[in-house]
Design a protein around this motif. Structure first.
Motif, PDB file in Angstrom:
ATOM      1  N   ASN A  67       5.136  -6.975 -21.487  1.00  0.00           N
ATOM      2  CA  ASN A  67       4.106  -6.141 -21.783  1.00  0.00           C
ATOM      3  C   ASN A  67       2.977  -6.784 -22.649  1.00  0.00           C
ATOM      4  O   ASN A  67       1.897  -6.449 -22.846  1.00  0.00           O
ATOM      5  N   ASN A  68       3.407  -8.001 -23.198  1.00  0.00           N
ATOM      6  CA  ASN A  68       2.407  -8.494 -24.064  1.00  0.00           C
ATOM      7  C   ASN A  68       1.622  -9.850 -23.176  1.00  0.00           C
ATOM      8  O   ASN A  68       0.873 -10.327 -23.936  1.00  0.00           O
ATOM      9  N   PHE A  69       2.152  -9.809 -21.979  1.00  0.00           N
ATOM     10  CA  PHE A  69       1.339 -10.896 -21.142  1.00  0.00           C
ATOM     11  C   PHE A  69      -0.035 -10.437 -20.953  1.00  0.00           C
ATOM     12  O   PHE A  69      -0.235  -9.088 -20.762  1.00  0.00           O
ATOM     13  N   ASN A  70      -1.171 -11.214 -20.555  1.00  0.00           N
ATOM     14  CA  ASN A  70      -2.378 -10.813 -20.246  1.00  0.00           C
ATOM     15  C   ASN A  70      -2.226 -10.243 -18.870  1.00  0.00           C
ATOM     16  O   ASN A  70      -1.430 -10.483 -18.079  1.00  0.00           O
ATOM     17  N   LYS A  71      -3.350  -9.898 -18.202  1.00  0.00           N
ATOM     18  CA  LYS A  71      -3.566  -9.309 -17.036  1.00  0.00           C
ATOM     19  C   LYS A  71      -3.140 -10.225 -15.905  1.00  0.00           C
ATOM     20  O   LYS A  71      -2.704  -9.737 -14.880  1.00  0.00           O
ATOM     21  N   TRP A  72      -3.647 -11.628 -16.116  1.00  0.00           N
ATOM     22  CA  TRP A  72      -3.607 -12.556 -15.013  1.00  0.00           C
ATOM     23  C   TRP A  72      -2.099 -13.012 -14.865  1.00  0.00           C
ATOM     24  O   TRP A  72      -1.784 -13.382 -13.872  1.00  0.00           O
TER      25      TRP A  72
ATOM     26  N   LYS B 181       0.842  -1.129   0.144  1.00  0.00           N
ATOM     27  CA  LYS B 181      -0.138  -0.079   0.196  1.00  0.00           C
ATOM     28  C   LYS B 181       0.806   1.231  -0.130  1.00  0.00           C
ATOM     29  O   LYS B 181       0.607   2.398  -0.783  1.00  0.00           O
ATOM     30  N   LEU B 182       1.747   1.346   0.778  1.00  0.00           N
ATOM     31  CA  LEU B 182       2.728   2.663   1.060  1.00  0.00           C
ATOM     32  C   LEU B 182       3.694   2.877  -0.086  1.00  0.00           C
ATOM     33  O   LEU B 182       4.129   3.893  -0.334  1.00  0.00           O
ATOM     34  N   LEU B 183       4.383   1.758  -0.230  1.00  0.00           N
ATOM     35  CA  LEU B 183       5.543   1.926  -0.870  1.00  0.00           C
ATOM     36  C   LEU B 183       5.142   1.601  -2.421  1.00  0.00           C
ATOM     37  O   LEU B 183       4.545   0.817  -2.703  1.00  0.00           O
ATOM     38  N   PRO B 184       5.908   2.415  -3.444  1.00  0.00           N
ATOM     39  CA  PRO B 184       5.374   2.087  -4.825  1.00  0.00           C
ATOM     40  C   PRO B 184       6.178   0.988  -5.454  1.00  0.00           C
ATOM     41  O   PRO B 184       7.001   1.331  -6.517  1.00  0.00           O
ATOM     42  N   LEU B 185       6.137  -0.105  -4.980  1.00  0.00           N
ATOM     43  CA  LEU B 185       6.840  -1.229  -5.265  1.00  0.00           C
ATOM     44  C   LEU B 185       6.279  -1.778  -6.680  1.00  0.00           C
ATOM     45  O   LEU B 185       6.988  -2.411  -7.494  1.00  0.00           O
ATOM     46  N   THR B 186       5.021  -1.600  -6.844  1.00  0.00           N
ATOM     47  CA  THR B 186       4.335  -2.538  -8.104  1.00  0.00           C
ATOM     48  C   THR B 186       4.851  -1.858  -9.374  1.00  0.00           C
ATOM     49  O   THR B 186       5.495  -2.533 -10.253  1.00  0.00           O
TER      50      THR B 186
ATOM     51  N   ILE C  14       2.865 -12.925 -11.798  1.00  0.00           N
ATOM     52  CA  ILE C  14       4.260 -12.630 -11.406  1.00  0.00           C
ATOM     53  C   ILE C  14       4.423 -11.556 -10.391  1.00  0.00           C
ATOM     54  O   ILE C  14       5.382 -11.988  -9.731  1.00  0.00           O
ATOM     55  N   LEU C  15       3.649 -10.628 -10.309  1.00  0.00           N
ATOM     56  CA  LEU C  15       3.557  -9.605  -9.063  1.00  0.00           C
ATOM     57  C   LEU C  15       3.481 -10.434  -7.910  1.00  0.00           C
ATOM     58  O   LEU C  15       4.085 -10.125  -6.810  1.00  0.00           O
ATOM     59  N   LEU C  16       2.473 -11.221  -7.700  1.00  0.00           N
ATOM     60  CA  LEU C  16       2.164 -12.338  -6.590  1.00  0.00           C
ATOM     61  C   LEU C  16       3.355 -12.968  -6.093  1.00  0.00           C
ATOM     62  O   LEU C  16       3.681 -12.959  -5.238  1.00  0.00           O
ATOM     63  N   ILE C  17       4.128 -13.485  -7.177  1.00  0.00           N
ATOM     64  CA  ILE C  17       5.418 -14.318  -6.731  1.00  0.00           C
ATOM     65  C   ILE C  17       6.412 -13.301  -6.369  1.00  0.00           C
ATOM     66  O   ILE C  17       6.971 -13.749  -5.024  1.00  0.00           O
ATOM     67  N   CYS C  18       6.383 -11.981  -6.922  1.00  0.00           N
ATOM     68  CA  CYS C  18       7.392 -11.133  -6.430  1.00  0.00           C
ATOM     69  C   CYS C  18       7.077 -10.719  -4.778  1.00  0.00           C
ATOM     70  O   CYS C  18       8.065 -10.554  -4.071  1.00  0.00           O
ATOM     71  N   PHE C  19       5.729 -10.607  -4.644  1.00  0.00           N
ATOM     72  CA  PHE C  19       5.214 -10.007  -3.209  1.00  0.00           C
ATOM     73  C   PHE C  19       5.461 -11.274  -2.250  1.00  0.00           C
ATOM     74  O   PHE C  19       5.842 -11.097  -1.079  1.00  0.00           O
TER      75      PHE C  19
ATOM     76  N   GLN D  36      11.388  -3.257 -13.381  1.00  0.00           N
ATOM     77  CA  GLN D  36      12.572  -4.144 -13.587  1.00  0.00           C
ATOM     78  C   GLN D  36      12.248  -5.381 -14.387  1.00  0.00           C
ATOM     79  O   GLN D  36      13.189  -5.614 -15.167  1.00  0.00           O
ATOM     80  N   ILE D  37      11.227  -5.829 -14.224  1.00  0.00           N
ATOM     81  CA  ILE D  37      10.887  -6.979 -15.143  1.00  0.00           C
ATOM     82  C   ILE D  37      10.831  -6.394 -16.558  1.00  0.00           C
ATOM     83  O   ILE D  37      11.466  -7.383 -17.512  1.00  0.00           O
TER      84      ILE D  37
END
Length: 115
Positions: A64-69, A44-49, A74-79, A55-56
């Motif tokens: 950029n060509n990947f769909n939303k899911w 919520k607080l840090l602009p990590l996303t 990938i972001l879930l794995i990073c978190f 970086q990805i």
């Protein structure tokens, strides 16, 4: 830009200390729940996303060509990795080594009680 990030980091540190102090020391919540709250606070607080996505894209332009899911996965794995790092820092380094609190034993006792 830099002032805003300093403000966000200071806000994160202050809120983290308050969460750990009140929820763990005062109310005795399990450390796993506190770490999940810390991760939500990081998101919520840090602009990590946007930073993680930049970086990805830097190393893997096809992102950029990947769909939303796929992007969310990938972001879930990073978190999850950030959660594991936070858990290691808070439990192993800060609480166990610096503050000499037997947190690992408390976690194992909590797990054994819930089985």
């Amino acid at each position: 830009m830099f002032q805003k990030s300093k403000y966000q980091i200071a806000k994160f540190v202050i809120l983290s200390v308050l969460i750990i102090y009140f929820l763990y020391f005062k109310y005795g919540l399990p450390i796993v729940l506190i770490l999940i709250l810390e991760l939500l606070l990081v998101i919520k607080l840090l602009p990590l996303t946007p930073y993680i996505e930049k970086q990805i894209i830097k190393y893997y332009p096809r992102y950029n060509n990947f769909n939303k899911w796929k992007k969310r996965l990938i972001l879930l794995i990073c978190f999850i990795l950030i959660y594991m790092i936070l858990k290691y820092l808070i439990i192993n380094i800060i609480m166990t080594k610096i503050l000499n609190i037997p947190v690992e034993e408390q976690i194992y006792d909590f797990i054994n009680k819930t089985r």
